[in-house]
Design a protein around this motif. Sequence first.
Motif, PDB file in Angstrom:
ATOM      1  N   SER A  52      39.184  27.704  49.743  1.00 57.25           N
ATOM      2  CA  SER A  52      38.924  28.678  50.803  1.00 57.25           C
ATOM      3  C   SER A  52      38.070  28.070  51.926  1.00 57.25           C
ATOM      4  O   SER A  52      38.201  28.442  53.080  1.00 57.25           O
ATOM      5  CB  SER A  52      38.279  29.939  50.239  1.00 57.25           C
ATOM      6  N   ARG A 327      46.366  27.011  52.805  1.00 55.99           N
ATOM      7  CA  ARG A 327      46.118  28.203  51.997  1.00 55.99           C
ATOM      8  C   ARG A 327      46.678  29.441  52.698  1.00 55.99           C
ATOM      9  O   ARG A 327      46.655  29.544  53.931  1.00 55.99           O
ATOM     10  CB  ARG A 327      44.609  28.345  51.830  1.00 55.99           C
ATOM     11  N   GLY A 368      47.722  29.645  43.414  1.00 51.90           N
ATOM     12  CA  GLY A 368      46.323  29.416  43.771  1.00 51.90           C
ATOM     13  C   GLY A 368      45.701  28.223  43.055  1.00 51.90           C
ATOM     14  O   GLY A 368      44.641  27.753  43.454  1.00 51.90           O
ATOM     15  N   GLN A 404      48.287  36.150  48.746  1.00 47.12           N
ATOM     16  CA  GLN A 404      46.957  35.713  49.195  1.00 47.12           C
ATOM     17  C   GLN A 404      46.366  34.709  48.194  1.00 47.12           C
ATOM     18  O   GLN A 404      46.416  34.923  46.979  1.00 47.12           O
ATOM     19  CB  GLN A 404      46.037  36.922  49.303  1.00 47.12           C
ATOM     20  N   GLY A 405      45.865  33.589  48.710  1.00 43.42           N
ATOM     21  CA  GLY A 405      45.262  32.575  47.833  1.00 43.42           C
ATOM     22  C   GLY A 405      46.247  31.523  47.348  1.00 43.42           C
ATOM     23  O   GLY A 405      45.844  30.514  46.766  1.00 43.42           O
TER      24      GLY A 405
END
Length: 485
Positions: A52, A327, A368, A404-405
Amino acid sequence: MTGDVVGNVNDDHGPDHESDYDSDQDSRSDAARAARRDEAVRAAVEQGLLGSATPVVGLLDVTGIKESAAALRAAFDAVTAPGTPVLHAFAVKATPLVPVLRLLGEEGIGAEVASPGELALARAAGLPPGRTVLDSPAKTPAELREALALGIAVNADNPQELDRIDGLMRSAPSRSPLGIRVNPQVGGGSIEALSTATATSKFGVALRDEGAREWVVRAYAERPWLTRLHAHTGSQGIPLSLMAEGVAETYGLAEEINRRIGRPQIDTIDIGGGLPVNFMSDATKPTYADYARVLREAVPGLFDGRYGLVTEFGRSLLAKHGTVVARVEYAKSAGGRPVAVTHAGVQVATRTVYAPGAWPLRIAAYDGKGRPKEGPEVVQDVAGPACFAGDLLATGRALPLLEQGDYAAALDTGAYYFAHHYAYNSLARPGIYGFAPDGAGGIAFATVREPQSVEEIVAESGGAHADALTTLRAPGGVDVRRSIR
Ligand SMILES: Cc1ncc(COP(=O)(O)O)c(C=O)c1O
C-alpha cells in the motif's frame, strides 16, 4: 491469469511461416520467463517492495535479459562468415537505465545513443567508445565534437550534418568510424509514428529523391574517411520482409559505392534495429534467429565476410523482460462495468493510454499476496491514477475480477514503457528493481532506479524558484506584469 489482447496492429508483422518460430526450446524458455515473472510478483509483495505504501513498481528479469542478449549474438554468429566483426549496439532509448546498459555490456552488447543524455548513460555504464554509436537527427556541433573526440561512431543524418563533420575532421583527426544514414524509402508498417522508411520520413538521406543517390556516392568518393553506411527501417509494426528489403537496398548502395570508387571503402554496414515484439502472448516471435535467416536469404552478400556489421536492436532485447505491477486501490463499477483503479496508467504506459489501438498491453491479475488470480473471467476496465477519463491500461478486458488490494501487471513493458516516465499529475517515477534467483530457491531484488520522492518532484518542478515569477521586474524597477499589458 492473463487477459490476452485480441487482434491488433502488432499482429501483422507475423512470419510467413508461423511454424518457423515455434521451436520447442523457444517455447520452453518463454514458459520459464512467464513462471519467473509470477515468482517475482509474489516475492515483491512478500518482501515489501510492493504494497500500500509503494503501490507501483517496475520489475526487470535479469535472467531473461541475458538470454535475449545471448540469442541475439548466436543468431548473427550463425549466419556471418567466421571472423566478421559484429557490434550489437543496444538502442538506449528503449530502456535508458545505467544498470541495464552495464548488464548488456557484460553480455557483449554496446550502445546506440541518440542524445547527449543517452551518451552520458552509456558512459556511466562504462561502455567503451568503440562499442558506442551516435545516431540522432539533430546533433549539435558540440555533440559532434564530443563524439569525434571520444572516437565514437557517428552516422551523419543529412548533408548539413556532413558539412559540420567535414569542418571537425579538418580541425582535428578522429578515429571515429563515420558513415551516412540513408532512408531506403521502402515504405512503412502498421504504426505510422514508428515507420522510418516512408517516402517523407525525417531520418537520413531519402535515397529515392531526385539526385540523392548520386549525392551519396559523391560524398563517399570525396571523403575516404567515410567507411560506414547506415539505415534503420524499423520499428514495431514493420513486417520482416520490409525490414529485409531496407537492408538489401542499403547493401546494394554500399556495393555500388565501393564499385564506383574502385575500392572497398565502406567496410561496415549498420542495419539498425526494429525487430518487432509480440505483445499478444508470451511467445518470443519473431526471434533473432528468424530475422537473421530472413536477412541471409534476402541479402547473402552481407554475410560473406566483406562487411562488418552493426545492429541497433532496442525493443526486442528488453520488452519481454519488464513488468509494471500496480496495486488496485479501489474496485468500483460504472455503467454496469467493473473498473479497477490502479496506480499504473499514463505515467508508465504513455503510448498505450494515448494510442490503445496501436499499443495494447496484456494485463495479468494477481491477488493481494501476489499470487496469480484464479476465478471466472469478467469483462472490466483497468484504469490508471491520472485525472483524465482516457487513463486506461485496458478497456473491456476479460480477467478474473480485480478487487481492492489485488495487483494488476502490465506485461512486456521492459522497453519504451516504465523507463519513459510521463509526469502527468506529477505522478512519481516508480522504483525499478531487477530480479534473479537468490540461489536458495527464492528471488533476490536489486534497485535499478529509486522511486522518485515527493521532495524530488517539488525540486524538479521549480521548487527552488518559487518566487521567480512574482518578483520578476524589468530593469529600472518597472513591474513587468504591468508593462506588458
Ligand atoms: C536509429 C535507430 N536505431 C535503432 C532503434 C531501435 O529500434 P527498436 O527498439 O525498434 O529495435 C531506433 C528506434 O527508434 C532508431 O531510431
